[in-house]
Design a protein around this motif. Structure first.
Motif, PDB file in Angstrom:
ATOM      1  N   TYR A  20      38.001  30.390  44.843  1.00  0.00           N
ATOM      2  CA  TYR A  20      38.889  29.567  44.913  1.00  0.00           C
ATOM      3  C   TYR A  20      39.351  30.573  44.781  1.00  0.00           C
ATOM      4  CZ  TYR A  20      36.381  27.180  40.499  1.00  0.00           C
ATOM      5  OH  TYR A  20      35.066  26.809  40.354  1.00  0.00           O
ATOM      6  N   LYS A  21      40.797  29.606  45.149  1.00  0.00           N
ATOM      7  CA  LYS A  21      42.827  30.131  45.465  1.00  0.00           C
ATOM      8  C   LYS A  21      43.336  30.129  44.714  1.00  0.00           C
ATOM      9  CE  LYS A  21      45.854  29.986  49.484  1.00  0.00           C
ATOM     10  NZ  LYS A  21      45.710  30.195  51.148  1.00  0.00           N
ATOM     11  N   LEU A  22      43.791  31.128  43.909  1.00  0.00           N
ATOM     12  CA  LEU A  22      45.142  30.361  43.604  1.00  0.00           C
ATOM     13  C   LEU A  22      46.465  30.297  44.147  1.00  0.00           C
ATOM     14  CD1 LEU A  22      44.398  32.601  40.325  1.00  0.00           C
ATOM     15  CD2 LEU A  22      44.680  30.254  40.446  1.00  0.00           C
ATOM     16  N   LYS A  23      47.509  29.566  43.801  1.00  0.00           N
ATOM     17  CA  LYS A  23      48.508  29.905  44.586  1.00  0.00           C
ATOM     18  C   LYS A  23      49.821  29.135  43.242  1.00  0.00           C
ATOM     19  CE  LYS A  23      50.168  27.537  48.245  1.00  0.00           C
ATOM     20  NZ  LYS A  23      50.284  28.250  49.485  1.00  0.00           N
ATOM     21  N   PHE A  24      50.699  30.721  43.165  1.00  0.00           N
ATOM     22  CA  PHE A  24      51.439  30.966  42.564  1.00  0.00           C
ATOM     23  C   PHE A  24      52.928  29.786  43.074  1.00  0.00           C
ATOM     24  CE2 PHE A  24      48.192  33.922  40.342  1.00  0.00           C
ATOM     25  CZ  PHE A  24      48.292  33.721  38.840  1.00  0.00           C
ATOM     26  N   ASP A  25      54.156  29.146  41.709  1.00  0.00           N
ATOM     27  CA  ASP A  25      54.809  28.704  41.920  1.00  0.00           C
ATOM     28  C   ASP A  25      55.791  30.018  42.545  1.00  0.00           C
ATOM     29  OD1 ASP A  25      53.339  26.636  41.522  1.00  0.00           O
ATOM     30  OD2 ASP A  25      55.141  26.029  40.173  1.00  0.00           O
ATOM     31  N   SER A  26      55.524  30.782  42.386  1.00  0.00           N
ATOM     32  CA  SER A  26      57.076  32.169  41.880  1.00  0.00           C
ATOM     33  C   SER A  26      55.889  33.317  42.884  1.00  0.00           C
ATOM     34  CB  SER A  26      57.813  32.581  41.015  1.00  0.00           C
ATOM     35  OG  SER A  26      58.470  31.220  40.835  1.00  0.00           O
ATOM     36  N   LYS A  27      56.395  34.371  43.473  1.00  0.00           N
ATOM     37  CA  LYS A  27      55.393  34.868  43.614  1.00  0.00           C
ATOM     38  C   LYS A  27      55.211  36.681  42.443  1.00  0.00           C
ATOM     39  CE  LYS A  27      57.273  35.320  48.881  1.00  0.00           C
ATOM     40  NZ  LYS A  27      57.788  36.494  49.147  1.00  0.00           N
ATOM     41  N   ILE A  28      54.265  37.073  42.869  1.00  0.00           N
ATOM     42  CA  ILE A  28      53.793  37.826  41.475  1.00  0.00           C
ATOM     43  C   ILE A  28      52.901  38.365  42.240  1.00  0.00           C
ATOM     44  CG2 ILE A  28      52.156  35.795  40.850  1.00  0.00           C
ATOM     45  CD1 ILE A  28      52.319  37.077  38.049  1.00  0.00           C
ATOM     46  N   ASN A  29      53.222  39.954  41.370  1.00  0.00           N
ATOM     47  CA  ASN A  29      52.262  41.018  42.275  1.00  0.00           C
ATOM     48  C   ASN A  29      51.346  41.418  40.917  1.00  0.00           C
ATOM     49  OD1 ASN A  29      50.743  43.077  43.173  1.00  0.00           O
ATOM     50  ND2 ASN A  29      52.646  44.435  43.074  1.00  0.00           N
ATOM     51  N   LEU A  30      50.071  40.524  41.312  1.00  0.00           N
ATOM     52  CA  LEU A  30      48.629  40.930  39.885  1.00  0.00           C
ATOM     53  C   LEU A  30      48.141  42.315  39.662  1.00  0.00           C
ATOM     54  CD1 LEU A  30      47.190  36.998  40.708  1.00  0.00           C
ATOM     55  CD2 LEU A  30      48.671  37.802  38.680  1.00  0.00           C
ATOM     56  N   LEU A  31      48.302  42.392  38.162  1.00  0.00           N
ATOM     57  CA  LEU A  31      47.553  43.493  37.853  1.00  0.00           C
ATOM     58  C   LEU A  31      48.449  44.767  38.911  1.00  0.00           C
ATOM     59  CD1 LEU A  31      44.506  42.342  37.674  1.00  0.00           C
ATOM     60  CD2 LEU A  31      45.538  43.252  35.388  1.00  0.00           C
ATOM     61  N   GLY A  32      49.793  44.957  39.331  1.00  0.00           N
ATOM     62  CA  GLY A  32      50.086  45.188  40.181  1.00  0.00           C
ATOM     63  C   GLY A  32      49.541  45.824  41.677  1.00  0.00           C
ATOM     64  N   ILE A  33      48.955  45.343  41.534  1.00  0.00           N
ATOM     65  CA  ILE A  33      47.821  46.067  42.669  1.00  0.00           C
ATOM     66  C   ILE A  33      48.058  45.714  44.874  1.00  0.00           C
ATOM     67  CG2 ILE A  33      45.493  46.238  41.614  1.00  0.00           C
ATOM     68  CD1 ILE A  33      44.785  43.364  43.599  1.00  0.00           C
TER      69      ILE A  33
ATOM     70  N   ARG B 268      52.135  34.210  46.523  1.00  0.00           N
ATOM     71  CA  ARG B 268      52.067  33.324  45.517  1.00  0.00           C
ATOM     72  C   ARG B 268      50.921  33.224  46.129  1.00  0.00           C
ATOM     73  NH1 ARG B 268      54.826  28.118  48.067  1.00  0.00           N
ATOM     74  NH2 ARG B 268      53.842  27.401  46.411  1.00  0.00           N
ATOM     75  N   ASP B 269      49.557  33.477  46.721  1.00  0.00           N
ATOM     76  CA  ASP B 269      48.630  33.427  46.939  1.00  0.00           C
ATOM     77  C   ASP B 269      47.743  34.296  47.251  1.00  0.00           C
ATOM     78  OD1 ASP B 269      49.774  30.933  48.551  1.00  0.00           O
ATOM     79  OD2 ASP B 269      49.596  31.748  50.130  1.00  0.00           O
TER      80      ASP B 269
ATOM     81  N   LEU C  34      39.410  39.757  41.857  1.00  0.00           N
ATOM     82  CA  LEU C  34      40.578  39.780  42.700  1.00  0.00           C
ATOM     83  C   LEU C  34      41.222  40.054  43.923  1.00  0.00           C
ATOM     84  CD1 LEU C  34      43.484  37.715  42.334  1.00  0.00           C
ATOM     85  CD2 LEU C  34      44.231  40.142  40.857  1.00  0.00           C
ATOM     86  N   CYS C  35      41.751  39.144  45.005  1.00  0.00           N
ATOM     87  CA  CYS C  35      42.037  40.031  46.436  1.00  0.00           C
ATOM     88  C   CYS C  35      43.258  39.321  46.807  1.00  0.00           C
ATOM     89  CB  CYS C  35      41.052  40.222  47.412  1.00  0.00           C
ATOM     90  SG  CYS C  35      39.271  40.629  46.864  1.00  0.00           S
ATOM     91  N   GLU C  36      43.957  40.155  47.611  1.00  0.00           N
ATOM     92  CA  GLU C  36      45.102  39.634  48.494  1.00  0.00           C
ATOM     93  C   GLU C  36      45.074  38.698  49.464  1.00  0.00           C
ATOM     94  OE1 GLU C  36      48.508  42.469  49.080  1.00  0.00           O
ATOM     95  OE2 GLU C  36      47.076  43.364  49.721  1.00  0.00           O
ATOM     96  N   GLN C  37      45.846  37.783  49.432  1.00  0.00           N
ATOM     97  CA  GLN C  37      45.237  36.540  50.792  1.00  0.00           C
ATOM     98  C   GLN C  37      45.586  37.621  52.154  1.00  0.00           C
ATOM     99  OE1 GLN C  37      44.163  33.323  50.417  1.00  0.00           O
ATOM    100  NE2 GLN C  37      44.366  33.117  52.818  1.00  0.00           N
ATOM    101  N   ILE C  38      45.022  37.293  52.910  1.00  0.00           N
ATOM    102  CA  ILE C  38      45.023  38.208  54.643  1.00  0.00           C
ATOM    103  C   ILE C  38      46.129  37.057  54.878  1.00  0.00           C
ATOM    104  CG2 ILE C  38      44.135  38.716  56.519  1.00  0.00           C
ATOM    105  CD1 ILE C  38      41.463  39.396  55.113  1.00  0.00           C
ATOM    106  N   GLU C  39      46.967  37.731  55.602  1.00  0.00           N
ATOM    107  CA  GLU C  39      48.396  36.586  55.922  1.00  0.00           C
ATOM    108  C   GLU C  39      48.976  37.534  57.093  1.00  0.00           C
ATOM    109  OE1 GLU C  39      50.184  34.150  53.089  1.00  0.00           O
ATOM    110  OE2 GLU C  39      50.071  35.879  52.136  1.00  0.00           O
ATOM    111  N   VAL C  40      49.647  37.109  57.281  1.00  0.00           N
ATOM    112  CA  VAL C  40      50.641  38.089  58.606  1.00  0.00           C
ATOM    113  C   VAL C  40      52.491  37.880  57.086  1.00  0.00           C
ATOM    114  CG1 VAL C  40      52.617  38.000  60.531  1.00  0.00           C
ATOM    115  CG2 VAL C  40      50.010  37.298  60.514  1.00  0.00           C
TER     116      VAL C  40
END
Length: 480
Positions: free
Chosen positions: A137-150, A156-157, A209-215
């Motif tokens: 799955y892909k999660l997109k939060f309404d506001s930016k968040i650093n999940l688990l501080g990783i 957002r993504d 749980l991973c960061e979304q790869i993006e620029v």
């Protein structure tokens, strides 16, 4: 313990201390965890016999709330728990449309936990999405968040990898952690950690749980110019699926070269820009075929090239030339490799690659040694480099510099996470063995090497493969 039992009346807890050791007793798991959160900055783990213990070395707090808490305790889950509840319980059954949801994070330190954040969720992935019950799955939060501080910063993504074809769930994790800890030539490695997922109240298993790869400024960093074609950096991907994506146009968003779809990931795509990248890659392949080091070095950042090659070759990653293989083409034409990804079909997890063998080169297989049946998955960049007379000696030098650290880090990475979160891996494989009846889930296994029914067997099979792979590569490249 007898005195503690006498002291406990009804629902409650008592605490005893002696010589600096703290003991907490409670009438229920829930109360025990609450007591620990109040009085001890330690982690509560369920051991293999089913008992709860306080481990002062791990130093992680559990915060449990919500309707899933009882199931988390029953299963003895130790990893953080993401709960995703969609609006009106709507199913997440497509990759093309987001579904509104509320997301909570429990089973973690209180300062990392949260409840009912507004977000959206959709399916993701290609082969792992189709006909396999455990979906990514892909999660997109309404506001930016650093999940688990990783992450490097708040975003957002976020991505939830299901690892449905890896019955250890470890191969992506090991690969990303190896890249981060050892291969400094790779400029960006997505952050990751394990979580358990509950979707609409149903336990869905262990996810990465991973960061979304993006620029952006803390991930893939490029100097992208909308106004200059040759003066811009380009973020590109080898992507087999680009030609079947109705949103992508050939010779605008991607082009075909050397039998590979090379996709340009940008908001500024055009025919002119695509033609420039295409012509530059054609020049790169011409240089590769010349075999001349001075010609090839004009186009390659050798530091990232060597580190990426060794990472993918050590893991013997099937999909190195298939999809999700990322590069940056710098202004002026130099190629860098970045953002390693998609290692679930690696390290002896696909019979098509030399029948699971930890021997032989695959990523850089030389002329006459390549598997024609896997030509779609292979990387012509790396096997052309290995066809030269100077690249392999550079690999040997880099391997000698790394010494035993590749294997040591891989085994330590796997052992560390499994020893702490063993119940989570056990629960996950019990869930997924029920999925193995589908032909799609079986496609990368042979009759003689199906996934084992217990986690330990799959786990030790992987460790043995890594040890044998390290020994074979050291011997092949002449590294003591």
């Amino acid at each position: 313990e007898d005195k503690a039992a006498d002291a406990l009346s009804g629902e409650g807890y008592c605490i005893a201390a002696e010589d600096g050791d703290l003991a907490i007793y409670a009438t229920s798991d829930v109360i025990l965890l609450d007591a620990v959160e109040l009085f001890a900055d330690h982690y509560v783990a369920r051991d293999r016999a089913g008992g709860l213990t306080v481990d002062g070395d791990i130093n992680l707090m559990r915060r449990l709330s919500g309707t899933e808490s009882t199931d988390v305790l029953r299963r003895g889950l130790t990893c953080p728990v993401l709960t995703v509840n969609t609006e009106n319980g709507e199913e997440v059954n497509t990759r093309s449309r987001y579904v509104r949801a509320r997301v909570s994070l429990i089973n973690v330190y209180s300062d990392l936990a949260f409840e009912d954040l507004d977000a959206q969720i959709r399916g993701r992935g290609n082969g792992t999405w189709t006909n396999i019950p455990k979906k990514p799955y892909k999660l997109k939060f309404d506001s930016k968040i650093n999940l688990l501080g990783i992450g490097g910063s708040a975003d957002r993504d976020w991505v939830l990898l299901s690892n449905p074809l890896d019955y250890t769930s470890l191969r992506n994790y090991i690969s990303l952690e190896l890249a981060r800890s050892l291969f400094g030539g790779i400029s960006y490695v997505p952050a990751c950690t394990f979580v358990n997922l509950y979707l609409n109240g149903e336990y869905r298993g262990l996810y990465l749980l991973c960061e979304q790869i993006e620029v952006n400024s803390h991930k893939v960093i490029i100097n992208e110019s909308a106004d200059s074609v040759s003066g811009s950096d380009y973020f590109v991907e080898i992507d087999y699926y680009a030609s079947s994506d109705r949103d992508l146009k050939q010779n605008v968003d991607y082009f075909v070269l050397e039998g590979k779809n090379i996709r340009i990931i940008s908001d500024y795509n055009s025919v002119e820009r695509c033609m420039y990248v295409n012509q530059t890659f054609a020049s790169i392949f011409a240089a590769l075929r010349s075999g001349e080091r001075d010609q090839i070095e004009k186009y390659f950042d050798l530091t990232s090239t060597l580190d990426t090659y060794i990472l993918y070759e050590f893991m013997k990653n099937t999909d190195v030339g298939w999809s999700s293989f990322y590069m940056v083409l710098r202004a002026g034409g130099k190629l860098e490799f970045t953002a390693p990804w998609d290692f679930d079909l690696s390290s002896g997890n696909d019979y098509r690659v030399d029948d699971f063998s930890p021997e032989l080169l695959y990523v850089g297989a030389r002329a006459g040694e390549r598997n024609p049946a896997l030509s779609r998955q292979e990387s012509p960049i790396f096997y052309l480099l290995m066809d030269t007379d100077w690249f392999a000696p550079l690999v040997s030098e880099r391997l000698a510099e790394l010494g035993s650290s590749i294997l040591d880090n891989a085994l330590s990475c796997a052992g560390g996470v499994v020893s702490v979160h063993y119940p989570d891996f056990e629960n996950d494989i019990e869930l997924r063995l029920r999925e193995y009846t589908s032909s799609t889930a079986k496609k990368n296994y042979s009759d003689k090497s199906s996934p084992a029914e217990v986690f330990d067997d799959n786990y030790f099979r992987l460790l043995s493969w890594l040890e044998q792979r390290d020994a074979w590569l050291s011997d092949y490249f002449g590294v003591d």
